[in-house]
Enzyme design. Structure first.
Site, PDB file in Angstrom:
ATOM      1  N   PHE A  72       0.846  -1.196   0.000  1.00 54.55           N
ATOM      2  CA  PHE A  72       0.000   0.000   0.000  1.00 54.55           C
ATOM      3  C   PHE A  72       0.874   1.236   0.000  1.00 54.55           C
ATOM      4  CE2 PHE A  72      -4.342  -1.577   0.901  1.00 54.55           C
ATOM      5  CZ  PHE A  72      -4.042  -2.925   1.012  1.00 54.55           C
ATOM      6  N   VAL A  78      -0.274   4.969   0.064  1.00 57.01           N
ATOM      7  CA  VAL A  78      -1.376   5.927   0.106  1.00 57.01           C
ATOM      8  C   VAL A  78      -0.828   7.273   0.583  1.00 57.01           C
ATOM      9  CG1 VAL A  78      -3.573   6.443   1.234  1.00 57.01           C
ATOM     10  CG2 VAL A  78      -3.055   4.092   0.546  1.00 57.01           C
ATOM     11  N   GLY A  79      -1.306   8.337  -0.052  1.00 51.61           N
ATOM     12  CA  GLY A  79      -0.887   9.680   0.363  1.00 51.61           C
ATOM     13  C   GLY A  79       0.603   9.870   0.184  1.00 51.61           C
ATOM     14  N   ARG A  80       1.212  10.485   1.187  1.00 44.99           N
ATOM     15  CA  ARG A  80       2.627  10.844   1.057  1.00 44.99           C
ATOM     16  C   ARG A  80       3.581   9.650   1.018  1.00 44.99           C
ATOM     17  NH1 ARG A  80       1.799  16.339   4.397  1.00 44.99           N
ATOM     18  NH2 ARG A  80       0.382  15.021   5.566  1.00 44.99           N
ATOM     19  N   TYR A  81       3.087   8.475   1.415  1.00 47.51           N
ATOM     20  CA  TYR A  81       3.973   7.308   1.394  1.00 47.51           C
ATOM     21  C   TYR A  81       4.349   6.896  -0.027  1.00 47.51           C
ATOM     22  CZ  TYR A  81       4.093   6.136   6.370  1.00 47.51           C
ATOM     23  OH  TYR A  81       4.342   6.134   7.713  1.00 47.51           O
ATOM     24  N   ASP A 135       7.430   0.969   3.576  1.00 40.49           N
ATOM     25  CA  ASP A 135       8.609   1.709   4.051  1.00 40.49           C
ATOM     26  C   ASP A 135       9.777   0.758   4.345  1.00 40.49           C
ATOM     27  OD1 ASP A 135       7.178   0.630   6.188  1.00 40.49           O
ATOM     28  OD2 ASP A 135       7.666   2.280   7.558  1.00 40.49           O
ATOM     29  N   GLU A 168      -1.237  -4.792  13.793  1.00 36.74           N
ATOM     30  CA  GLU A 168      -0.179  -5.673  14.288  1.00 36.74           C
ATOM     31  C   GLU A 168      -0.604  -6.437  15.543  1.00 36.74           C
ATOM     32  OE1 GLU A 168       4.241  -4.960  13.777  1.00 36.74           O
ATOM     33  OE2 GLU A 168       3.916  -4.234  15.830  1.00 36.74           O
ATOM     34  N   LYS A 201      12.399   6.304   9.057  1.00 42.13           N
ATOM     35  CA  LYS A 201      11.085   6.900   9.318  1.00 42.13           C
ATOM     36  C   LYS A 201      11.189   8.404   9.068  1.00 42.13           C
ATOM     37  CE  LYS A 201       8.741   3.366  10.935  1.00 42.13           C
ATOM     38  NZ  LYS A 201       7.642   2.847  10.147  1.00 42.13           N
ATOM     39  N   ARG A 246       3.814  12.218   8.915  1.00 45.58           N
ATOM     40  CA  ARG A 246       2.699  11.957   9.814  1.00 45.58           C
ATOM     41  C   ARG A 246       1.994  13.227  10.278  1.00 45.58           C
ATOM     42  NH1 ARG A 246       3.645   6.388  13.287  1.00 45.58           N
ATOM     43  NH2 ARG A 246       3.769   5.105  11.419  1.00 45.58           N
TER      44      ARG A 246
HETATM   45  C1  2GW Z   1       0.936   5.471   8.510  1.00 44.99           C
HETATM   46  C2  2GW Z   1       1.149   6.072   9.749  1.00 44.99           C
HETATM   47  C3  2GW Z   1       1.127   7.453   9.880  1.00 44.99           C
HETATM   48  C4  2GW Z   1       0.916   8.224   8.758  1.00 44.99           C
HETATM   49  C5  2GW Z   1       0.726   7.626   7.540  1.00 44.99           C
HETATM   50  C6  2GW Z   1       0.702   6.235   7.411  1.00 44.99           C
HETATM   51  C7  2GW Z   1       0.516   5.622   6.115  1.00 44.99           C
HETATM   52  C8  2GW Z   1       0.684   4.259   5.974  1.00 44.99           C
HETATM   53  C9  2GW Z   1       0.217   6.382   4.952  1.00 44.99           C
HETATM   54  O1  2GW Z   1       0.023   7.633   4.957  1.00 44.99           O
HETATM   55  N1  2GW Z   1       0.120   5.757   3.738  1.00 44.99           N
HETATM   56  C10 2GW Z   1       0.313   4.403   3.633  1.00 44.99           C
HETATM   57  O2  2GW Z   1       0.261   3.876   2.516  1.00 44.99           O
HETATM   58  N2  2GW Z   1       0.549   3.652   4.747  1.00 44.99           N
HETATM   59  C11 2GW Z   1       0.706   2.189   4.603  1.00 44.99           C
HETATM   60  O3  2GW Z   1       0.547   1.538   5.849  1.00 44.99           O
HETATM   61  C12 2GW Z   1       2.129   1.886   4.121  1.00 44.99           C
HETATM   62  O4  2GW Z   1       2.123   0.711   3.327  1.00 44.99           O
HETATM   63  C13 2GW Z   1       2.853   1.646   5.417  1.00 44.99           C
HETATM   64  O5  2GW Z   1       4.049   0.935   5.262  1.00 44.99           O
HETATM   65  C14 2GW Z   1       1.782   0.900   6.213  1.00 44.99           C
HETATM   66  C15 2GW Z   1       1.959   0.909   7.737  1.00 44.99           C
HETATM   67  O6  2GW Z   1       2.279   2.204   8.174  1.00 44.99           O
HETATM   68  P1  2GW Z   1       3.759   2.514   8.732  1.00 44.99           P
HETATM   69  O7  2GW Z   1       4.752   1.800   7.880  1.00 44.99           O
HETATM   70  O8  2GW Z   1       3.950   3.977   8.878  1.00 44.99           O
HETATM   71  O9  2GW Z   1       3.665   1.908  10.169  1.00 44.99           O
HETATM   72  P2  2GW Z   1       4.868   1.213  11.033  1.00 44.99           P
HETATM   73  O10 2GW Z   1       6.095   1.048  10.231  1.00 44.99           O
HETATM   74  O11 2GW Z   1       4.964   1.933  12.329  1.00 44.99           O
HETATM   75  O12 2GW Z   1       4.181  -0.183  11.192  1.00 44.99           O
HETATM   76  C16 2GW Z   1       3.911  -1.165  12.094  1.00 44.99           C
HETATM   77  O13 2GW Z   1       2.709  -0.873  12.824  1.00 44.99           O
HETATM   78  C17 2GW Z   1       1.563  -0.620  11.994  1.00 44.99           C
HETATM   79  C18 2GW Z   1       0.374  -0.393  12.886  1.00 44.99           C
HETATM   80  O14 2GW Z   1       0.574   0.743  13.685  1.00 44.99           O
HETATM   81  C19 2GW Z   1       1.303  -1.785  11.048  1.00 44.99           C
HETATM   82  O15 2GW Z   1       0.924  -2.923  11.780  1.00 44.99           O
HETATM   83  C20 2GW Z   1       2.546  -2.101  10.247  1.00 44.99           C
HETATM   84  O16 2GW Z   1       2.341  -3.248   9.424  1.00 44.99           O
HETATM   85  C21 2GW Z   1       3.717  -2.367  11.193  1.00 44.99           C
HETATM   86  O17 2GW Z   1       4.895  -2.583  10.430  1.00 44.99           O
HETATM   87 MN    MN Z   2       6.299   0.368   8.270  1.00 43.11          MN
END
Ligand code: 2GW
Ligand code: MN
Length: 296
Positions: free
Chosen positions: A65, A67-70, A158, A246, A288, A294
């Site tokens: 995924f 989405v948005g700025r990612y 990420d 998670e 990050k 965020r």
């Molecule tokens: C996520 C958090 C804050 C702001 C934006 C986003 C975001 C996530 C976004 O704007 N767009 C997006 O596509 N995502 C998707 O969700 C993207 O694939 C991203 O890798 C995933 C999970 O968000 P992420 O990577 O910022 O969260 P982490 O690395 O802290 O992830 C762990 O915890 C998460 C739950 O809080 C999930 O379980 C994740 O699978 C874990 O690795």
């Molecule tokens: Mn992640």
């Protein structure tokens, strides 16, 4: 028994073959209490696994995924690196879920590697962007993936591949040991501890990282559907699990043990620094960028 066996080289049926005992690992846990292998470097011969899965006609769907700025921040590096390291030699279909399909990088793919770009709406809360992946993955397995791929792997975007992430990682139900917790005692695991949440658990086996999970399409469909159900139940009850999807993933994998566990080589955070037992890194957490990504 497990320890002795696991010191040997893993063969295709997870039994022990002395003749293949090229590089045993005695420094790490290579077997779960329910006798699923934990995959570390030195435990497998890549060519044997590739050949076996090719013969059996394995094919892999990768979901991610952006989405948005990612999208701008991570997607190009993720896809470009996976083209160098992810399941080479097997057919792969990327499923890229995004709210900006036109911005998905145009990566040149070789024969038997294709991409589908699927438009999803952007949830306003980031917790929902993350959690609702479970629903989208389940639906896409049902409507599309199950007709084209034998296996599914689901990734956070990420991350960057830096080493082989190949067919040795395929199994019926596959989970990743979280890099921060594999050395820590269970009491330190950050399971959800709120009895009001469906993700609540007192103890477990490992702390798994939701950034990578996979398996046969059937078992990933069951997992994502169950996690989605629990997430929705929580919403109805006005609670949210500590680490969102998670937490639900950890609960599910405690009740339904994975058949294969990936060592943190398959999801390493380089900011942890040097660790004796990490001899190769296959997938790294990208830095990050919370300040940038965020903010609302
Ligand atoms: C996520 C958090 C804050 C702001 C934006 C986003 C975001 C996530 C976004 O704007 N767009 C997006 O596509 N995502 C998707 O969700 C993207 O694939 C991203 O890798 C995933 C999970 O968000 P992420 O990577 O910022 O969260 P982490 O690395 O802290 O992830 C762990 O915890 C998460 C739950 O809080 C999930 O379980 C994740 O699978 C874990 O690795
Ligand atoms: Mn992640």
């Amino acid at each position: 028994k497990c320890h002795l066996a696991s010191a040997k080289m893993l063969t295709l049926d997870n039994s022990v073959d002395e003749s293949l005992n090229l590089g045993a690992r005695l420094d790490v846990q290579t077997c779960t209490p329910w006798r699923a292998p934990i995959i570390w470097d030195g435990m497998f011969i890549s060519e044997i696994w590739d050949q076996r899965h090719q013969t059996e006609g394995a094919s892999v769907a990768l979901t991610v995924f952006a989405v948005g700025r990612y999208l701008d921040a991570y997607l190009w590096d993720f896809l470009n690196s996976s083209e160098h390291y992810f399941m080479l030699g097997l057919p792969v279909i990327y499923y890229v879920f995004t709210d900006m399909p036109q911005k998905v990088p145009d990566i040149k793919l070789p024969h038997l590697r294709t991409m589908r770009i699927i438009n999803v709406k952007r949830h306003s809360r980031w917790q929902d962007i993350s959690m609702m992946r479970m629903k989208t993955i389940a639906d896409t397995i049902e409507s599309d993936i199950r007709h084209h791929s034998t296996h599914v792997f689901c990734f956070d975007v990420d991350q960057v591949f830096t080493g082989r992430f190949g067919s040795e990682a395929l199994g019926d139900s596959v989970a990743l040991l979280h890099a921060y917790f594999y050395h820590l005692p269970k009491e330190r695991f950050t399971y959800d501890r709120n009895p009001k949440s469906k993700a609540y658990m007192e103890t477990g086996d490992f702390y798994y990282h939701a950034a990578v999970f996979g398996g046969s399409w059937k078992s990933v469909k069951a997992l994502t559907e169950a996690c989605y159900q629990s997430i929705m139940e929580d919403k109805k009850n006005n609670v949210e699990a500590l680490w969102h999807d998670e937490s639900h993933l950890n609960k599910y994998l405690w009740l339904h043990k994975p058949s294969r566990v990936l060592s943190p080589e398959y999801g390493w955070d380089p900011s942890i620094g040097y660790m004796n037992d990490i001899q190769v890194t296959r997938l790294l957490w990208a830095p990050k960028q919370y300040e940038k990504l965020r903010v609302p």
